[in-house]
Write an enzyme that holds these catalytic residues in place. Structure first.
Site, PDB file in Angstrom:
ATOM      1  N   SER A 144      47.052  51.310  39.532  1.00 11.36           N
ATOM      2  CA  SER A 144      47.397  49.967  39.432  1.00 11.36           C
ATOM      3  C   SER A 144      48.944  49.678  38.779  1.00 11.36           C
ATOM      4  O   SER A 144      49.206  50.679  38.291  1.00 11.36           O
ATOM      5  CB  SER A 144      46.489  49.403  38.284  1.00 11.36           C
ATOM      6  OG  SER A 144      46.738  48.029  37.646  1.00 11.36           O
ATOM      7  N   TYR A 157      42.164  47.719  30.541  1.00 14.40           N
ATOM      8  CA  TYR A 157      42.405  47.943  32.037  1.00 14.40           C
ATOM      9  C   TYR A 157      43.592  48.910  32.244  1.00 14.40           C
ATOM     10  O   TYR A 157      43.663  49.894  32.674  1.00 14.40           O
ATOM     11  CB  TYR A 157      42.616  46.890  32.817  1.00 14.40           C
ATOM     12  CG  TYR A 157      42.883  46.834  34.344  1.00 14.40           C
ATOM     13  CD1 TYR A 157      41.573  47.174  35.031  1.00 14.40           C
ATOM     14  CD2 TYR A 157      44.173  46.637  34.708  1.00 14.40           C
ATOM     15  CE1 TYR A 157      41.605  47.258  36.323  1.00 14.40           C
ATOM     16  CE2 TYR A 157      44.111  46.830  36.245  1.00 14.40           C
ATOM     17  CZ  TYR A 157      42.866  47.099  37.044  1.00 14.40           C
ATOM     18  OH  TYR A 157      43.092  47.148  38.288  1.00 14.40           O
TER      19      TYR A 157
HETATM   20  P1  NAP Z   1      36.474  44.267  43.379  1.00 12.25           P
HETATM   21  O1  NAP Z   1      36.677  43.226  44.466  1.00 12.25           O
HETATM   22  O2  NAP Z   1      35.992  43.476  42.048  1.00 12.25           O
HETATM   23  O3  NAP Z   1      35.831  45.398  44.101  1.00 12.25           O
HETATM   24  C1  NAP Z   1      35.295  46.548  43.162  1.00 12.25           C
HETATM   25  C2  NAP Z   1      33.990  47.249  43.636  1.00 12.25           C
HETATM   26  O4  NAP Z   1      33.549  48.241  42.551  1.00 12.25           O
HETATM   27  C3  NAP Z   1      32.613  46.192  43.676  1.00 12.25           C
HETATM   28  O5  NAP Z   1      32.134  46.561  44.747  1.00 12.25           O
HETATM   29  C4  NAP Z   1      32.143  46.579  42.272  1.00 12.25           C
HETATM   30  O6  NAP Z   1      30.715  46.012  42.250  1.00 12.25           O
HETATM   31  C5  NAP Z   1      32.251  47.960  42.359  1.00 12.25           C
HETATM   32  N1  NAP Z   1      31.672  48.536  41.044  1.00 12.25           N
HETATM   33  C6  NAP Z   1      32.127  48.257  39.702  1.00 12.25           C
HETATM   34  N2  NAP Z   1      31.716  48.926  38.837  1.00 12.25           N
HETATM   35  C7  NAP Z   1      30.767  49.864  39.714  1.00 12.25           C
HETATM   36  C8  NAP Z   1      30.115  51.007  38.947  1.00 12.25           C
HETATM   37  N3  NAP Z   1      29.865  51.203  37.843  1.00 12.25           N
HETATM   38  N4  NAP Z   1      29.798  51.846  40.013  1.00 12.25           N
HETATM   39  C9  NAP Z   1      29.933  51.570  41.360  1.00 12.25           C
HETATM   40  N5  NAP Z   1      30.571  50.393  41.692  1.00 12.25           N
HETATM   41  C10 NAP Z   1      31.219  49.660  40.983  1.00 12.25           C
HETATM   42  O7  NAP Z   1      38.035  44.890  43.122  1.00 12.25           O
HETATM   43  P2  NAP Z   1      39.172  45.018  44.025  1.00 12.25           P
HETATM   44  O8  NAP Z   1      40.351  44.171  43.708  1.00 12.25           O
HETATM   45  O9  NAP Z   1      38.754  45.580  45.522  1.00 12.25           O
HETATM   46  O10 NAP Z   1      39.759  46.543  43.322  1.00 12.25           O
HETATM   47  C11 NAP Z   1      39.414  48.001  43.933  1.00 12.25           C
HETATM   48  C12 NAP Z   1      39.741  48.952  42.973  1.00 12.25           C
HETATM   49  O11 NAP Z   1      41.245  48.455  43.123  1.00 12.25           O
HETATM   50  C13 NAP Z   1      39.824  48.688  41.519  1.00 12.25           C
HETATM   51  O12 NAP Z   1      39.829  49.993  40.721  1.00 12.25           O
HETATM   52  C14 NAP Z   1      40.894  47.889  41.005  1.00 12.25           C
HETATM   53  O13 NAP Z   1      40.922  48.199  39.401  1.00 12.25           O
HETATM   54  C15 NAP Z   1      41.878  48.360  41.735  1.00 12.25           C
HETATM   55  N6  NAP Z   1      42.976  47.421  41.901  1.00 12.25           N
HETATM   56  C16 NAP Z   1      42.821  46.064  42.163  1.00 12.25           C
HETATM   57  C17 NAP Z   1      43.847  45.362  42.492  1.00 12.25           C
HETATM   58  C18 NAP Z   1      43.949  43.895  43.083  1.00 12.25           C
HETATM   59  O14 NAP Z   1      45.125  43.305  42.830  1.00 12.25           O
HETATM   60  N7  NAP Z   1      42.964  43.433  43.456  1.00 12.25           N
HETATM   61  C19 NAP Z   1      45.297  45.769  42.177  1.00 12.25           C
HETATM   62  C20 NAP Z   1      45.149  47.380  41.816  1.00 12.25           C
HETATM   63  C21 NAP Z   1      44.286  47.844  41.809  1.00 12.25           C
HETATM   64  P3  NAP Z   1      30.481  44.538  41.607  1.00 12.25           P
HETATM   65  O15 NAP Z   1      30.776  43.332  42.584  1.00 12.25           O
HETATM   66  O16 NAP Z   1      28.963  44.776  41.102  1.00 12.25           O
HETATM   67  O17 NAP Z   1      31.180  44.503  40.444  1.00 12.25           O
HETATM   68  C1  GCO Z   2      45.715  41.331  36.112  1.00 10.53           C
HETATM   69  C2  GCO Z   2      45.474  41.929  37.473  1.00 10.53           C
HETATM   70  C3  GCO Z   2      45.993  43.191  37.709  1.00 10.53           C
HETATM   71  C4  GCO Z   2      45.595  43.780  39.140  1.00 10.53           C
HETATM   72  C5  GCO Z   2      46.225  45.131  39.562  1.00 10.53           C
HETATM   73  C6  GCO Z   2      47.663  45.009  39.560  1.00 10.53           C
HETATM   74  O1  GCO Z   2      45.106  40.442  35.365  1.00 10.53           O
HETATM   75  O2  GCO Z   2      47.128  41.554  35.685  1.00 10.53           O
HETATM   76  O3  GCO Z   2      44.261  41.859  37.652  1.00 10.53           O
HETATM   77  O4  GCO Z   2      45.645  44.255  36.623  1.00 10.53           O
HETATM   78  O5  GCO Z   2      44.251  43.571  39.506  1.00 10.53           O
HETATM   79  O6  GCO Z   2      45.585  46.040  38.902  1.00 10.53           O
HETATM   80  O7  GCO Z   2      47.979  46.259  40.124  1.00 10.53           O
END
Ligand code: NAP
Ligand code: GCO
Length: 264
Positions: A144, A157
Site C-alpha cells: 500500500s 493498516y
Molecule cells: P476490498 O474491495 O475490500 O476486497 C478485499 C477482499 O478481501 C474482500 O473480498 C474481502 O472479503 C476479503 N477478505 C477480507 N478478510 C478476509 C479474510 N480474513 N480471509 C479471506 N478474505 C478476506 O479491497 P480492495 O480495495 O480490492 O483491496 C485488496 C487489497 O489491496 C487489500 O489488501 C488492500 O489493503 C490493498 N490495497 C487497496 C488499495 C485501494 O486503494 N483500494 C490500495 C492499496 C492496497 P469481505 O468482502 O468479506 O471483506
Molecule cells: C486510506 C486508504 C488507503 C488505501 C491504500 C493506499 O484510508 O488512506 O484506504 O489506505 O486503501 O492502501 O495505497
C-alpha cells in the site's frame, strides 16, 4: 513475449471475489494461468465464481479465512488434490479500519494486523514447502501507500502494510536460493469498495474532500482502477521477473514521487 506467459501455472489469489484481487486474477488468467481464489464466506465465493464465469474464466473458488492456519492448510491440500500445486500466490485479502488511534481498541488494531499481516505469513508459509521442493515459486504481497506513508486514522493498516513490505523482503532473503521470488505491489488510491467511503458525494452533490485531495496528490490526476494493477501483477508472476526479488513495485500514478501542488 514468451517469458510473460503463465501457461500451465496455478495462481492462488486471496480475497479475490471482487475488487483488486478479481482484477489481478483475471489478468493472470488472461496470461494463461489457472485461477484459484478464496474468500471469507460461500456467498462471496459464489459471487466471485459468477463474475469469473461472465469473463469465461473457469476459476476454482474456496471458503477460507486467511487468518485461520488450519483452514489455510486444508485449503492448500485440497487445491493440491483438486487443481494442483500453487505456483503463484497473491496475498490480496485485506481490510482497513479508519479510526483515530487514540480511540481504537487493541482488539480492532489486532484484527487489522491479523488479516493484513498474519494472513500473508500463514498463506506464504503454507505454499513455501512445495515451492522449495520444485525450486520455483512466485509470491506477490499487496502492500500500500501506507507501506511508506502515514496519515490520520490508519495506524493499524499502516503498521500492517509496513510490516508486509518487510515480510516481502524477508521471504525474498530467506528463500531466494530456492528460486522463489517474493515481491510486493503497492497500489496507490484505487477505486474499489474499500475506498468507496472516501469518494462518496457530499449532500450538496460536490466531491468528497478526500476525493479532490487524492486527485491533487496524484500526478496522473485520477484514482487508479483495479485494472491498472494487471500488467504489474503479470510481470511479477512471470519468468520475466525471475531476478527481481524483495522489491515493492508502487503502482500509484506517481504519488510517492511527488511533493504536491503549490498552493495558489
Ligand atoms: P476490498 O474491495 O475490500 O476486497 C478485499 C477482499 O478481501 C474482500 O473480498 C474481502 O472479503 C476479503 N477478505 C477480507 N478478510 C478476509 C479474510 N480474513 N480471509 C479471506 N478474505 C478476506 O479491497 P480492495 O480495495 O480490492 O483491496 C485488496 C487489497 O489491496 C487489500 O489488501 C488492500 O489493503 C490493498 N490495497 C487497496 C488499495 C485501494 O486503494 N483500494 C490500495 C492499496 C492496497 P469481505 O468482502 O468479506 O471483506
Ligand atoms: C486510506 C486508504 C488507503 C488505501 C491504500 C493506499 O484510508 O488512506 O484506504 O489506505 O486503501 O492502501 O495505497
Amino acid at each position: 513475449m514468451e517469458n510473460f506467459s503463465l501457461k500451465g501455472k496455478i495462481a492462488l489469489v486471496t480475497g479475490a471475489s471482487y475488487g483488486i484481487g478479481f482484477a489481478i486474477a483475471t489478468a493472470l488468467s488472461d496470461a494463461g494461468a489457472t485461477i484459484v481464489f478464496n474468500d471469507i464466506n460461500q456467498q462471496l465465493v459464489d459471487k466471485g465464481l459468477e463474475a469469473y464465469a461472465e469473463r469465461n474464466i473457469k476459476a476454482h473458488g474456496y471458503v477460507c479465512d486467511v487468518t485461520n492456519e488450519d483452514q489455510v492448510n486444508s485449503l492448500i491440500s485440497q487445491v493440491a488434490k483438486e487443481v494442483g500445486e500453487v505456483d503463484i500466490l497473491v496475498n490480496n485479502a485485506g481490510i482497513i479500519k479508519r479510526i483515530p488511534m487514540h480511540e481504537m481498541s487493541a482488539a480492532e488494531f489486532r484484527q487489522v494486523i491479523d488479516i493484513d499481516l498474519n494472513g500473508p505469513f500463514i498463506m506464504a508459509k503454507a505454499v513455501l514447502p512445495a515451492m522449495m521442493k520444485k525450486r520455483a515459486g512466485k509470491i506477490i504481497n499487496i502492500c500500500s501507500m501506507m507501506s511508506e506513508l502515514g496519515r490520520e486514522t490508519v495506524s493499524a493498516y499502516a503498521a500492517a502494510k509496513g510490516g508486509l513490505k518487510m515480510l516481502t523482503r524477508n521471504i525474498a532473503s530467506e528463500y531466494g536460493e530456492y528460486n522463489i521470488q517474493c515481491n510486493g505491489i503497492g497500489p496507490g488510491y484505487i477505486a474499489t469498495p474499500q475506498t468507496a467511503p472516501l469518494r462518496e458525494k457530499q449532500a450538496d452533490g460536490s466531491a468528497h474532500p478526500f476525493d479532490s485531495f487524492i486527485i491533487a496528490k496524484t500526478p496522473a490526476a485520477r484514482w487508479g482502477t483495479p485494472e491498472d494493477l494487471a500488467g504489474p501483477a503479470v510481470f511479477l508472476a512471470s519468468e520475466a521477473s525471475n531476478f527481481v526479488n524483495g522489491h515493492v513495485l508502487y503502482v500509484d500514478g506517481g504519488i510517492l514521487a511527488y511533493i504536491g501542488k503549490q498552493p495558489k
